[in-house]
Enzyme design. Sequence first.
Site, PDB file in Angstrom:
ATOM      1  N   THR A 118       0.816  -1.382   0.041  1.00 42.38           N
ATOM      2  CA  THR A 118       0.000  -0.063   0.142  1.00 42.38           C
ATOM      3  C   THR A 118       0.663   1.242   0.010  1.00 42.38           C
ATOM      4  OG1 THR A 118      -1.499   1.334   1.355  1.00 42.38           O
ATOM      5  CG2 THR A 118      -0.091  -0.042   2.602  1.00 42.38           C
ATOM      6  N   TYR A 148      -2.260   0.095  10.140  1.00 46.45           N
ATOM      7  CA  TYR A 148      -2.385  -0.546   8.828  1.00 46.45           C
ATOM      8  C   TYR A 148      -1.022  -0.503   7.841  1.00 46.45           C
ATOM      9  CZ  TYR A 148      -3.737  -0.992   3.952  1.00 46.45           C
ATOM     10  OH  TYR A 148      -3.853  -1.214   2.498  1.00 46.45           O
TER      11      TYR A 148
END
Length: 326
Positions: free
Chosen positions: A117, A141
């Site tokens: 990501t 995350y």
Amino acid sequence: MSVLVTGGAGYIGSHMTLALADQGDKVVVLDNLTTGVRAQVAEAATFVQGDIRDTKLVREVLEKHQVEAVIHFAGSIVVPESVENPLFYYANNTAASRDLIEACVASGVKKFIFSSTAAVYGATDQPSIAEDGIKAPESPYGRSKLMTEWMLADTAMAHDFRYVALRYFNVAGADPKGRSGQSTPRATHLIKRACQVALGRVPYLGIFGTDYPTPDGTGIRDYIHVSDLIGAHALALGHLRNGADSSVFNCGYGHGFSVREVVKAVERVAGKALAVKEMPRRAGDPPMIVSNPAKLKAALGWKPEHDALDEIVAGALAWESRLNST
Ligand code: UD1
């Protein structure tokens, strides 16, 4: 030989499964269906319901289906949820990936593609960021994914194992043939939420933060059409099959849109005004994150085919209108 897609019942994994089946690969999907939707799995794929942390099951699947490559999508993706429950993210993303990588090494799977990501970079004042940009994730995350990249790099040094990590920017839109789209219940993505407002299923769109240091005060993201993202995975798989070394690539177009610009695009495509409510910033959100896609283009020959915000929104809206839930 086959390709294992973890999380193949999810938004991006279901598009990957369709693309692999379209190009004639045998595909096995492993998904625990906590957020995935069984009906989204391509008919051509073999479906196994289970968890990537179930090492016995994973090894059985790898060996029974003679898995040649793993494309690993399974995991949790909601930034604010990771701020509230970090240990869940380190279990479900980092520890679970560790177990999956270990099973691959034990079963002799040598090719691995990982959904990473842009959240590994964190806040930046640069107009765009390249793969060697500073890694300063703002959320558990982002850290859970960066740790997985480190595990992959260490594993590739120690074993006969190569990987490609693809750092996704903001994935949106739907399969142009209408076979899949973002179906996750209670999804938090901006474009999906805005489409739900346009369809009258949600009363208003919250704009999370209007005081960011951006031209209109709202967050800027690089929205990439899911089909172009899947194109990058297909190229990455070919790259590994050709014997290429492990590598990391950004997946984005190289230009960003603010939340207000996305709202305008949804209004244009839907042909109606959206009710919006300005709200405080959301925890863990950087002001701006835009990809530098030069490496993906140069090394893999990636050519985006759907780089138009209105096309992305039109696909998302068409898909959303076929769902009957939020
Ligand atoms: C997304 C992905 C994340 C990915 C990251 C890469 C999701 C849930 N998260 O995060 O997995 O790794 O991109 O950069 O897809 N916003 C609103 N109102 C809303 C929803 C969002 O104003 O109702 C704003 C956010 O504050 C942000 C932008 O819209 O500025 C995009 O948010 P979102 O679609 O949730 O994606 P990211 O959080 O950027």
